[in-house]
Design a protein around this motif. Structure first.
Motif, PDB file in Angstrom:
ATOM      1  N   LYS A  67       0.828  -1.199   0.000  1.00  0.00           N
ATOM      2  CA  LYS A  67       0.000   0.000   0.000  1.00  0.00           C
ATOM      3  C   LYS A  67       0.861   1.248   0.000  1.00  0.00           C
ATOM      4  O   LYS A  67       1.863   1.319   0.706  1.00  0.00           O
ATOM      5  CB  LYS A  67      -0.904  -0.012   1.236  1.00  0.00           C
ATOM      6  CG  LYS A  67      -1.907   1.102   1.306  1.00  0.00           C
ATOM      7  CD  LYS A  67      -2.788   0.898   2.533  1.00  0.00           C
ATOM      8  CE  LYS A  67      -3.723   2.047   2.750  1.00  0.00           C
ATOM      9  NZ  LYS A  67      -4.474   1.895   3.987  1.00  0.00           N
ATOM     10  N   TYR A  92       3.453   0.750   3.085  1.00  0.00           N
ATOM     11  CA  TYR A  92       2.951  -0.191   4.090  1.00  0.00           C
ATOM     12  C   TYR A  92       3.010  -1.621   3.569  1.00  0.00           C
ATOM     13  O   TYR A  92       2.831  -1.858   2.371  1.00  0.00           O
ATOM     14  CB  TYR A  92       1.503   0.143   4.452  1.00  0.00           C
ATOM     15  CG  TYR A  92       1.356   1.428   5.228  1.00  0.00           C
ATOM     16  CD1 TYR A  92       1.307   1.418   6.620  1.00  0.00           C
ATOM     17  CD2 TYR A  92       1.277   2.652   4.579  1.00  0.00           C
ATOM     18  CE1 TYR A  92       1.182   2.599   7.337  1.00  0.00           C
ATOM     19  CE2 TYR A  92       1.147   3.833   5.289  1.00  0.00           C
ATOM     20  CZ  TYR A  92       1.098   3.795   6.667  1.00  0.00           C
ATOM     21  OH  TYR A  92       0.978   4.973   7.371  1.00  0.00           O
ATOM     22  N   GLU A  96      -0.355  -3.859   7.301  1.00  0.00           N
ATOM     23  CA  GLU A  96      -0.630  -2.435   7.517  1.00  0.00           C
ATOM     24  C   GLU A  96       0.437  -1.765   8.388  1.00  0.00           C
ATOM     25  O   GLU A  96       0.181  -0.746   9.032  1.00  0.00           O
ATOM     26  CB  GLU A  96      -2.021  -2.210   8.123  1.00  0.00           C
ATOM     27  CG  GLU A  96      -3.169  -2.666   7.257  1.00  0.00           C
ATOM     28  CD  GLU A  96      -3.437  -1.753   6.076  1.00  0.00           C
ATOM     29  OE1 GLU A  96      -3.311  -0.530   6.223  1.00  0.00           O
ATOM     30  OE2 GLU A  96      -3.767  -2.276   4.993  1.00  0.00           O
TER      31      GLU A  96
END
Length: 138
Positions: A67, A92, A96
């Protein structure tokens, strides 16, 4: 009329998060210059951009990056159609967890249809993490 660089970077981040080279390349206006302290690359076609983004995404996947999150720091008008945006990307993993960040500056050009396109990218890899990722498979 105020150009919304933050909105542009948000939709660009959404495109990056698809890991789709063709979609990401559509945010650029060739020829585009991508540079850092060590190198400068001019890409003259969408096909060349798509190939570069494809290689980049493969390296991010290999490094576990899933991400991309943009944090806009500054935008300023350079002319009627040119804008400068300074921001920081945060990268990320699949849990997460923030792996690292990278400062990046963009010169954007406003097109006749009012959309913004990237024409220059300057990467300031202050943590040298991005350089580490791109040397994983070199």
């Amino acid at each position: 009329m105020l150009i919304d660089s933050e909105h542009f970077l948000d939709i660009y981040a959404k495109a990056l998060n698809t890991f789709d080279p063709k979609k990401v390349a559509s945010f650029c206006l060739p020829p585009i210059i991508i540079m850092n302290d060590r190198s400068k690359k001019v890409m003259t076609s969408e096909e060349e951009l798509e190939q570069a983004f494809s290689r980049m995404f493969a390296k991010f996947k290999q490094a576990g990056i899933k991400k991309f999150v943009p944090k806009l720091q500054q935008t300023m008008r350079l002319s009627d159609t040119l804008f400068f945006s300074k921001m920081r990307w945060q990268f990320y993993d699949e849990q997460e967890q923030l792996r690292f960040g990278c400062a990046t500056s963009y010169t954007l050009q406003k097109m006749p249809d009012k959309q913004l396109k990237i024409i220059v990218v300057v990467i300031d890899d202050d943590e040298n993490k991005l350089a580490d990722i791109f040397t994983l498979t070199e």
